[in-house]
Design a protein around this motif. Structure first.
Motif, PDB file in Angstrom:
ATOM      1  N   LEU A 290      -2.295 -23.827  26.700  1.00 53.57           N
ATOM      2  CA  LEU A 290      -2.770 -24.111  27.889  1.00 53.57           C
ATOM      3  C   LEU A 290      -2.563 -22.832  29.034  1.00 53.57           C
ATOM      4  O   LEU A 290      -1.866 -23.924  29.844  1.00 53.57           O
ATOM      5  CB  LEU A 290      -3.206 -25.270  27.795  1.00 53.57           C
ATOM      6  CG  LEU A 290      -4.610 -26.320  28.000  1.00 53.57           C
ATOM      7  CD1 LEU A 290      -4.791 -27.874  27.228  1.00 53.57           C
ATOM      8  CD2 LEU A 290      -5.736 -25.391  27.996  1.00 53.57           C
ATOM      9  N   PRO A 291      -3.571 -22.668  29.705  1.00 55.24           N
ATOM     10  CA  PRO A 291      -3.383 -22.090  31.007  1.00 55.24           C
ATOM     11  C   PRO A 291      -3.112 -23.351  32.372  1.00 55.24           C
ATOM     12  O   PRO A 291      -4.388 -23.965  32.002  1.00 55.24           O
ATOM     13  CB  PRO A 291      -4.162 -21.173  31.532  1.00 55.24           C
ATOM     14  CG  PRO A 291      -5.139 -20.643  30.031  1.00 55.24           C
ATOM     15  CD  PRO A 291      -4.428 -21.839  28.936  1.00 55.24           C
ATOM     16  N   ILE A 292      -2.879 -23.549  32.722  1.00 54.53           N
ATOM     17  CA  ILE A 292      -2.454 -24.329  34.399  1.00 54.53           C
ATOM     18  C   ILE A 292      -3.839 -25.122  34.708  1.00 54.53           C
ATOM     19  O   ILE A 292      -4.801 -26.060  35.080  1.00 54.53           O
ATOM     20  CB  ILE A 292      -2.067 -25.127  35.143  1.00 54.53           C
ATOM     21  CG1 ILE A 292      -1.390 -26.128  36.113  1.00 54.53           C
ATOM     22  CG2 ILE A 292      -1.634 -23.442  36.341  1.00 54.53           C
ATOM     23  CD1 ILE A 292      -0.552 -26.483  34.858  1.00 54.53           C
ATOM     24  N   GLN A 293      -4.669 -23.659  34.820  1.00 54.23           N
ATOM     25  CA  GLN A 293      -6.353 -24.002  35.440  1.00 54.23           C
ATOM     26  C   GLN A 293      -6.612 -24.610  34.826  1.00 54.23           C
ATOM     27  O   GLN A 293      -7.994 -24.997  35.664  1.00 54.23           O
ATOM     28  CB  GLN A 293      -6.878 -22.846  35.407  1.00 54.23           C
ATOM     29  CG  GLN A 293      -6.079 -21.703  36.605  1.00 54.23           C
ATOM     30  CD  GLN A 293      -4.662 -21.184  35.845  1.00 54.23           C
ATOM     31  OE1 GLN A 293      -4.521 -20.992  35.150  1.00 54.23           O
ATOM     32  NE2 GLN A 293      -4.630 -20.171  37.105  1.00 54.23           N
ATOM     33  N   TYR A 294      -6.934 -23.985  33.220  1.00 59.52           N
ATOM     34  CA  TYR A 294      -7.596 -25.130  31.805  1.00 59.52           C
ATOM     35  C   TYR A 294      -7.488 -26.260  32.058  1.00 59.52           C
ATOM     36  O   TYR A 294      -8.149 -27.606  31.964  1.00 59.52           O
ATOM     37  CB  TYR A 294      -7.466 -24.430  30.932  1.00 59.52           C
ATOM     38  CG  TYR A 294      -8.273 -23.282  30.674  1.00 59.52           C
ATOM     39  CD1 TYR A 294      -8.567 -22.192  31.266  1.00 59.52           C
ATOM     40  CD2 TYR A 294      -8.753 -23.325  29.035  1.00 59.52           C
ATOM     41  CE1 TYR A 294      -8.722 -21.023  30.841  1.00 59.52           C
ATOM     42  CE2 TYR A 294      -9.563 -21.813  28.758  1.00 59.52           C
ATOM     43  CZ  TYR A 294      -9.343 -21.003  29.834  1.00 59.52           C
ATOM     44  OH  TYR A 294     -10.032 -20.370  29.670  1.00 59.52           O
ATOM     45  N   LEU A 295      -6.022 -27.010  32.420  1.00 60.67           N
ATOM     46  CA  LEU A 295      -5.572 -28.062  32.339  1.00 60.67           C
ATOM     47  C   LEU A 295      -6.318 -28.680  33.600  1.00 60.67           C
ATOM     48  O   LEU A 295      -7.337 -30.292  33.596  1.00 60.67           O
ATOM     49  CB  LEU A 295      -3.952 -28.756  32.604  1.00 60.67           C
ATOM     50  CG  LEU A 295      -3.578 -29.595  32.807  1.00 60.67           C
ATOM     51  CD1 LEU A 295      -3.594 -30.317  31.389  1.00 60.67           C
ATOM     52  CD2 LEU A 295      -1.817 -29.821  33.042  1.00 60.67           C
ATOM     53  N   LEU A 296      -5.890 -28.163  34.837  1.00 54.81           N
ATOM     54  CA  LEU A 296      -7.039 -28.986  35.814  1.00 54.81           C
ATOM     55  C   LEU A 296      -8.345 -29.508  35.782  1.00 54.81           C
ATOM     56  O   LEU A 296      -8.893 -29.977  36.000  1.00 54.81           O
ATOM     57  CB  LEU A 296      -7.473 -28.370  36.963  1.00 54.81           C
ATOM     58  CG  LEU A 296      -5.025 -27.861  37.580  1.00 54.81           C
ATOM     59  CD1 LEU A 296      -5.015 -27.594  38.703  1.00 54.81           C
ATOM     60  CD2 LEU A 296      -5.093 -29.702  38.179  1.00 54.81           C
ATOM     61  N   LYS A 297      -9.400 -27.926  35.025  1.00 51.64           N
ATOM     62  CA  LYS A 297     -10.193 -27.829  34.860  1.00 51.64           C
ATOM     63  C   LYS A 297     -11.064 -29.133  33.549  1.00 51.64           C
ATOM     64  O   LYS A 297     -11.843 -29.781  34.095  1.00 51.64           O
ATOM     65  CB  LYS A 297     -10.633 -27.218  34.245  1.00 51.64           C
ATOM     66  CG  LYS A 297     -11.790 -25.405  35.242  1.00 51.64           C
ATOM     67  CD  LYS A 297     -12.091 -24.264  34.931  1.00 51.64           C
ATOM     68  CE  LYS A 297     -12.431 -23.828  35.651  1.00 51.64           C
ATOM     69  NZ  LYS A 297     -13.330 -22.518  34.747  1.00 51.64           N
ATOM     70  N   TYR A 298     -10.217 -29.173  32.708  1.00 50.74           N
ATOM     71  CA  TYR A 298     -10.820 -29.960  31.465  1.00 50.74           C
ATOM     72  C   TYR A 298     -10.325 -31.289  30.894  1.00 50.74           C
ATOM     73  O   TYR A 298     -10.359 -31.416  30.206  1.00 50.74           O
ATOM     74  CB  TYR A 298     -10.810 -29.234  30.274  1.00 50.74           C
ATOM     75  CG  TYR A 298     -11.547 -27.398  30.322  1.00 50.74           C
ATOM     76  CD1 TYR A 298     -11.163 -26.077  30.911  1.00 50.74           C
ATOM     77  CD2 TYR A 298     -12.802 -27.755  30.806  1.00 50.74           C
ATOM     78  CE1 TYR A 298     -11.794 -25.350  31.196  1.00 50.74           C
ATOM     79  CE2 TYR A 298     -13.648 -26.649  31.013  1.00 50.74           C
ATOM     80  CZ  TYR A 298     -13.537 -25.489  31.077  1.00 50.74           C
ATOM     81  OH  TYR A 298     -13.919 -24.474  31.627  1.00 50.74           O
ATOM     82  N   PHE A 299      -9.229 -31.828  31.309  1.00 47.97           N
ATOM     83  CA  PHE A 299      -8.290 -32.911  31.889  1.00 47.97           C
ATOM     84  C   PHE A 299      -8.536 -33.479  32.641  1.00 47.97           C
ATOM     85  O   PHE A 299      -8.074 -33.404  33.850  1.00 47.97           O
ATOM     86  CB  PHE A 299      -6.993 -32.464  31.134  1.00 47.97           C
ATOM     87  CG  PHE A 299      -6.535 -31.738  29.221  1.00 47.97           C
ATOM     88  CD1 PHE A 299      -7.464 -29.880  29.429  1.00 47.97           C
ATOM     89  CD2 PHE A 299      -6.699 -32.161  28.658  1.00 47.97           C
ATOM     90  CE1 PHE A 299      -7.301 -29.761  28.791  1.00 47.97           C
ATOM     91  CE2 PHE A 299      -6.783 -31.665  27.121  1.00 47.97           C
ATOM     92  CZ  PHE A 299      -6.288 -30.386  27.282  1.00 47.97           C
ATOM     93  N   GLU A 300      -8.031 -34.920  32.261  1.00 49.90           N
ATOM     94  CA  GLU A 300      -8.323 -35.860  33.247  1.00 49.90           C
ATOM     95  C   GLU A 300      -6.423 -36.284  32.694  1.00 49.90           C
ATOM     96  O   GLU A 300      -6.225 -36.907  31.622  1.00 49.90           O
ATOM     97  CB  GLU A 300      -9.498 -37.003  33.096  1.00 49.90           C
ATOM     98  CG  GLU A 300     -10.240 -36.277  33.212  1.00 49.90           C
ATOM     99  CD  GLU A 300     -11.410 -38.092  33.265  1.00 49.90           C
ATOM    100  OE1 GLU A 300     -11.638 -37.356  33.809  1.00 49.90           O
ATOM    101  OE2 GLU A 300     -11.840 -38.334  32.019  1.00 49.90           O
ATOM    102  N   GLN A 301      -5.934 -37.393  33.985  1.00 50.50           N
ATOM    103  CA  GLN A 301      -4.695 -37.389  33.316  1.00 50.50           C
ATOM    104  C   GLN A 301      -4.446 -38.840  32.872  1.00 50.50           C
ATOM    105  O   GLN A 301      -5.478 -39.524  34.417  1.00 50.50           O
ATOM    106  CB  GLN A 301      -3.886 -36.836  34.936  1.00 50.50           C
ATOM    107  CG  GLN A 301      -2.438 -38.150  34.858  1.00 50.50           C
ATOM    108  CD  GLN A 301      -0.954 -37.232  35.569  1.00 50.50           C
ATOM    109  OE1 GLN A 301      -1.819 -37.376  36.985  1.00 50.50           O
ATOM    110  NE2 GLN A 301      -0.134 -37.174  35.503  1.00 50.50           N
TER     111      GLN A 301
END
Lengths: 276, 136
Positions: A164-175
């Motif tokens: 997962l590119p980091i941008q996808y983590l930010l865009k599509y996931f919630e911590q």
């Protein structure tokens, strides 16, 4: 070290239940996968687990054994290319050809959900290229517990840092504490269902694209051929089949042929159909 | 051979990262804080920088701002590698010019994947890095 008789029993049992073709050198896998199952059901060691299985070849313990042996590692955007091909070639091709903007996809070995969610993220990311297109994703797996995980969409920090590119983590996931949960709008794009590839495909409907990556490798050749031919029957005539990077239909099934120049991508083999 | 500067105030982390990076065929240098790292970059700009967040003297974000402003400072691929895992930190790092972000704890697979993602190693090298792990 597992006794030869017990290993043979497990091979036969797993083949019957799931089609899994456990070859001769996989004793280490039995130990690492089944020792935890034994512990969980209050037994000591794989030997006792096999004794229990012999007495009760169906039920909760049997299910747990099948699930432990058939669970596969999964990662987001595994092999990368199939996802690029999906959104830049496969989906646009199907839309152009049909005029309908509705596509049905089957992820036939969904495991913990990374593959179907990767497809969903790819579609979201490229929504501007596919205006008005609806993609229905059905994701199935033999194992109930991985499906539960997939449905929850909750992943560890290790899992979201592979593929997962980091941008996808930010865009599509919630911590969520130490973990990361894929956002509801992505989860809503995938329907999960428990399903054994050995059972009939009747009632699944017809698909435009089938992803069957890195699961056929566990079956013997006759089972592989059977699954492929039944898949051809639930795939639209101009639909696509996607296999894993190291897999091929060659020598196994002539229901499909390679989609020229695109590794891992297959289409129905009309010649075979015409002469069948 | 590509060069990588590992910037972290933990000698243990620097050692672990060095081992992985050398296996991935990088020539590795180390810095214990952002000031040391900046001093190094002024002399030799590395191809890659693995950057911790919390460090004495000059921390990760301060170093990032300073190095990007140097001549040739936009060239290195900069990957944060930190225990800070809040989305706000991640967004801030990317806006400030980081190329990728690793949340500790990390392993060889994660490092190889992230380095491949920013173009420092090719897919084949990453696959070889993966090859050690057991099959399903």
């Amino acid at each position: 070290m597992i006794a030869a008789g017990d290993y043979e029993f497990l091979q036969h049992f797993l083949k019957q239940r799931s089609g899994l073709n456990l070859s001769q050198e996989k004793q280490y896998l039995i130990e690492s996968r089944l020792a935890p199952v034994a512990r969980k059901v209050g037994l000591v060691g794989v030997e006792q687990l096999v004794t229990r299985l012999r007495a009760a070849p169906s039920g909760a313990v049997a299910d747990a054994v099948v699930e432990a042996m058939t669970t596969n590692e999964s990662s987001f955007f595994r092999d990368k290319t199939p996802f690029e091909t999906f959104v830049s070639f496969v989906v646009p091709n199907l839309i152009d050809r049909r005029g309908s903007r509705r596509i049905r996809v089957w992820c036939a070995a969904a495991s913990t959900g990374q593959e179907p969610y990767s497809l969903a993220m790819t579609l979201k990311e490229n929504a501007h290229l596919l205006p008005g297109v609806t993609v229905e994703i059905l994701a199935t797996d033999l194992a109930g517990h991985v499906l539960e995980r997939a449905q929850a969409g909750l992943y560890s920090a290790f899992e979201v840092q592979r593929g997962l590119p980091i941008q996808y983590l930010l865009k599509y996931f919630e911590q969520k504490g130490d973990q990361w949960q894929i956002r509801p709008e992505i989860r809503a794009m995938v329907q999960f269902r428990q399903f054994n590839l050995l059972q009939s495909f009747a009632g699944l409907g017809t698909f435009d694209i089938i992803f069957c990556r890195n699961v056929l490798i566990y079956f013997d050749i006759p089972t592989k051929a059977d699954v492929l031919s039944r898949m051809a029957k639930v795939l639209a005539p101009d639909g696509y089949l996607v296999l894993g990077a190291a897999e091929t239909v060659m020598g196994i099934s002539d229901a499909f042929r390679s989609a020229s120049g695109r590794p891992g991508l297959y289409v129905a083999n009309r010649l075979a159909e015409a002469t069948a | 051979m590509k060069t990588c500067l590992v910037v972290d105030d933990s000698p243990f982390i620097r050692k672990v990262a060095r081992k992985i990076l050398e296996e991935l065929s990088f020539e590795v240098s180390e810095a214990g804080n952002g000031q040391e790292a900046l001093d190094h970059c002024i002399v030799t700009m590395p191809d890659a920088i693995l950057l911790d967040w919390n460090m004495p003297v000059v921390d990760g974000p301060q170093f990032l701002e300073a190095v990007r402003a140097l001549e040739g400072g936009t060239r290195p691929k900069i990957v944060f590698c930190t225990t800070e895992n809040h989305p706000g930190h991640i967004a801030r790092a990317l806006i400030a010019g980081a190329d990728e972000y690793i949340m500790k704890p990390f392993d060889r697979e994660i490092l190889a994947y992230k380095f491949q993602e920013v173009g420092l190693i090719d897919a084949e090298a990453e696959a070889l890095a993966d090859a050690g792990k057991p099959l399903a």
